[in-house]
Design an enzyme around this catalytic site. Structure first.
Site, PDB file in Angstrom:
ATOM      1  N   CYS A  95     -18.589 -15.893  18.640  1.00  0.00           N
ATOM      2  CA  CYS A  95     -18.237 -14.967  19.719  1.00  0.00           C
ATOM      3  C   CYS A  95     -17.477 -15.752  20.779  1.00  0.00           C
ATOM      4  O   CYS A  95     -17.989 -15.982  21.887  1.00  0.00           O
ATOM      5  CB  CYS A  95     -19.483 -14.326  20.310  1.00  0.00           C
ATOM      6  N   CYS A 173     -29.668 -12.604  19.311  1.00  0.00           N
ATOM      7  CA  CYS A 173     -28.232 -12.426  19.579  1.00  0.00           C
ATOM      8  C   CYS A 173     -27.991 -11.279  20.556  1.00  0.00           C
ATOM      9  O   CYS A 173     -28.476 -10.164  20.351  1.00  0.00           O
ATOM     10  CB  CYS A 173     -27.499 -12.141  18.265  1.00  0.00           C
ATOM     11  N   TYR A 326      -8.138   5.370   1.840  1.00  0.00           N
ATOM     12  CA  TYR A 326      -9.171   4.370   2.143  1.00  0.00           C
ATOM     13  C   TYR A 326     -10.263   5.023   3.004  1.00  0.00           C
ATOM     14  O   TYR A 326     -10.629   4.539   4.067  1.00  0.00           O
ATOM     15  CB  TYR A 326      -8.582   3.158   2.874  1.00  0.00           C
ATOM     16  N   GLU A 347     -10.539   6.788  -2.122  1.00  0.00           N
ATOM     17  CA  GLU A 347     -11.181   5.503  -1.892  1.00  0.00           C
ATOM     18  C   GLU A 347     -11.317   4.776  -3.224  1.00  0.00           C
ATOM     19  O   GLU A 347     -11.584   5.390  -4.248  1.00  0.00           O
ATOM     20  CB  GLU A 347     -12.561   5.717  -1.248  1.00  0.00           C
ATOM     21  N   CYS A 422      -7.655  -2.870  11.508  1.00  0.00           N
ATOM     22  CA  CYS A 422      -8.443  -3.921  12.166  1.00  0.00           C
ATOM     23  C   CYS A 422      -7.666  -5.231  12.243  1.00  0.00           C
ATOM     24  O   CYS A 422      -8.214  -6.245  12.666  1.00  0.00           O
ATOM     25  CB  CYS A 422      -9.761  -4.139  11.423  1.00  0.00           C
TER      26      CYS A 422
END
Length: 493
Positions: A95, A173, A326, A347, A422
């Site tokens: 992170c 976390c 997708y 998909e 993404c």
């Protein structure tokens, strides 16, 4: 000895060695979360450093062209650095933005998107909106895939440190939903009390390899998957019972036996230790059945924002045919179904299609169909059968779309396309290809799906710039669509 040879030898003798400490000023930031600068003619990537900072770094690797290091002391901090970050586990480094204030993170992420998009001439004028923030900058992750290491006397549950096989314990976390951390803490205690043998990959001994936890934010219920190197029913049965007693919200417990030596966490077959086999998540009134291997966005709040943006840009009136490429477990398809005439989800993964069909039934949605197979082939077949989409959605994995998929989508002739990505790099590449095929990108909306990391989701709106269209996006030119000539698989000539 010549002067040139002596200089070359002097440079080699003074070359910074691995393990050495040097002081550098960070000048930039890359899309993997490393601060960037240069030293001795090489690019330097520094974990834990922000742009503008002067830092003392320990060199962890010195390659022919690139040097890697980790920040040891921040000598001159960035004004964007938080005085008290939410996590101080520097050994994790997964992170890398957690020490940066959240507003600065959003500005940085927009600049990373803009850098990739503007690298293509066809996209230099495309509007890029400000990043929409995550509803939760912390505690947003609804799932975690964690490595189990150490021994039963002292178990470690966490993730691999970046670029290593050393496991860093992250049982508390700050990015995890608190319920995940409770399950992890209970699992560690259960391993100790039950003396569950922890798997050792070096000796290929032990049982417990991984712990996967999934949480429904809507219901507050959880699932735990205990991944083992062998069936070993007794130890895992007792471990699951202990964790369920410690965490009553744990509705689903599963044993997944993975005997492979690779890095794939889940094997194909699950052994359920509870009557329930799935948890239910809900986004804006749409329910999703989440099984152990279902794909679902890790940030439910940001996923809802993305789905709503896709629905807004689809501009549905109730008469449109939509193709969702997708489609995964049907998230976007089911979100769009109430406003569309029909939705076709495509998909590659059979299990995801089974989940999508189950989710359609769960919501009583009857105008969605789902099919598993090659995206380009199935889209071409839909068009041959008379389904000419008005809207095509792309939501591919990080590698983006194959060119053949993009061409098939263009040839199906939709009035608009919406691309969810993404990866800013593969998004830019694919938008440039689509521009060359006649589709203009009208707008890009970044959405922060992964706070405290450099990763960013984007939603892009494209329109057909080749032909005039009516108010509903229908092609008015008779040449508006390019029909296919190939035969459906198994069809006669």
């Amino acid at each position: 000895m010549t002067t040139r040879y002596r200089k070359r030898e002097d440079n080699r003798n003074h070359r910074t060695a691995t393990g050495q400490t040097v002081t550098l000023t960070i000048t930039g930031f890359d899309d993997e979360g490393f601060g960037t600068t240069s030293h001795e003619g090489k690019k330097v990537l520094v974990a834990g450093a922000l742009p503008g900072e002067t830092v003392s770094i320990r060199v962890t690797h010195n390659g022919p062209r690139t040097m890697f290091g980790e920040a040891i002391t921040i000598l001159s901090p960035s004004p964007d650095r938080m005085a008290s970050p939410s996590c101080t586990t520097s050994a994790c480094s997964n992170c890398p933005l957690i020490s940066m204030n959240y507003g600065a993170q959003l500005t940085l992420k927009r600049s990373l998107v803009e850098k990739e998009i503007r690298s293509f001439a066809s996209l230099r004028a495309v509007p890029i909106d400000d990043v929409i923030s995550s509803p939760r900058p912390l505690q947003y992750r609804n799932s975690a895939k964690l490595v189990v290491a150490g021994t039963f006397k002292s178990p470690i549950i966490g993730i691999y440190r970046r670029n290593s096989h050393n496991v860093v314990d992250i049982s508390a976390c700050p990015l995890h939903n608190p319920l995940i951390n409770r399950v992890v803490a209970a699992a560690k205690e259960g391993i100790r009390k039950g003396k569950v043998p922890v798997y050792n990959p070096r000796t290929d001994t032990g049982i417990l390899r991984y712990l996967v936890v999934r949480v429904s934010e809507h219901t507050g219920r959880a699932m735990a998957v205990f991944v083992t190197a062998q069936r070993s029913y007794n130890e895992i049965h007792h471990l699951a019972k202990f964790v369920r007693q410690a965490v009553p919200e744990l509705d689903v417990a599963v044993q997944n036996v993975n005997t492979s030596e690779g890095n794939v966490i889940l094997a194909p077959h699950d052994h359920f230790l509870t009557k329930d086999h799935a948890i239910i998540e809900e986004l804006a009134g749409i329910r999703f059945s989440i099984s152990p291997r279902s794909f679902f966005q890790v940030n439910s709040g940001s996923a809802r924002i993305i789905y709503e943006k896709v629905r807004e840009w689809s501009a549905l009136t109730g008469n449109e045919k939509v193709v969702d490429l997708y489609c995964g477990i049907g998230g976007i398809s089911l979100f769009l179904a109430p406003g569309a005439q029909e939705v076709h989800g495509i998909e590659y993964v059979d299990a995801a299609v089974a989940d999508a069909e189950r989710n359609a039934r769960l919501n009583g949605i009857r105008n969605c169909s789902f099919e598993a197979g090659d995206a380009a082939e199935l889209l071409e077949e839909l068009v041959e059968e008379g389904t000419e989409p008005d809207v095509v959605i792309f939501n591919p994995p990080r590698k983006g779309c194959d060119r053949r998929v993009l061409e098939a989508a263009v040839n199906s002739g939709p009035g608009r396309m919406i691309y969810v990505s993404c990866s800013p790099a593969t998004l830019a590449r694919d938008l440039d290809i689509l521009a060359g095929l006649g589709y203009q990108t009208r707008e890009i909306q970044p959405v922060d799906m992964f706070p405290q990391t450099p990763h960013i989701e984007n939603v892009a709106l494209l329109v057909d710039a080749r032909h005039a269209r009516d108010d509903h996006g229908k092609t008015t030119s008779p040449q508006g669509r390019q029909h296919f000539t190939h035969k459906r698989r198994g069809a006669s000539a």
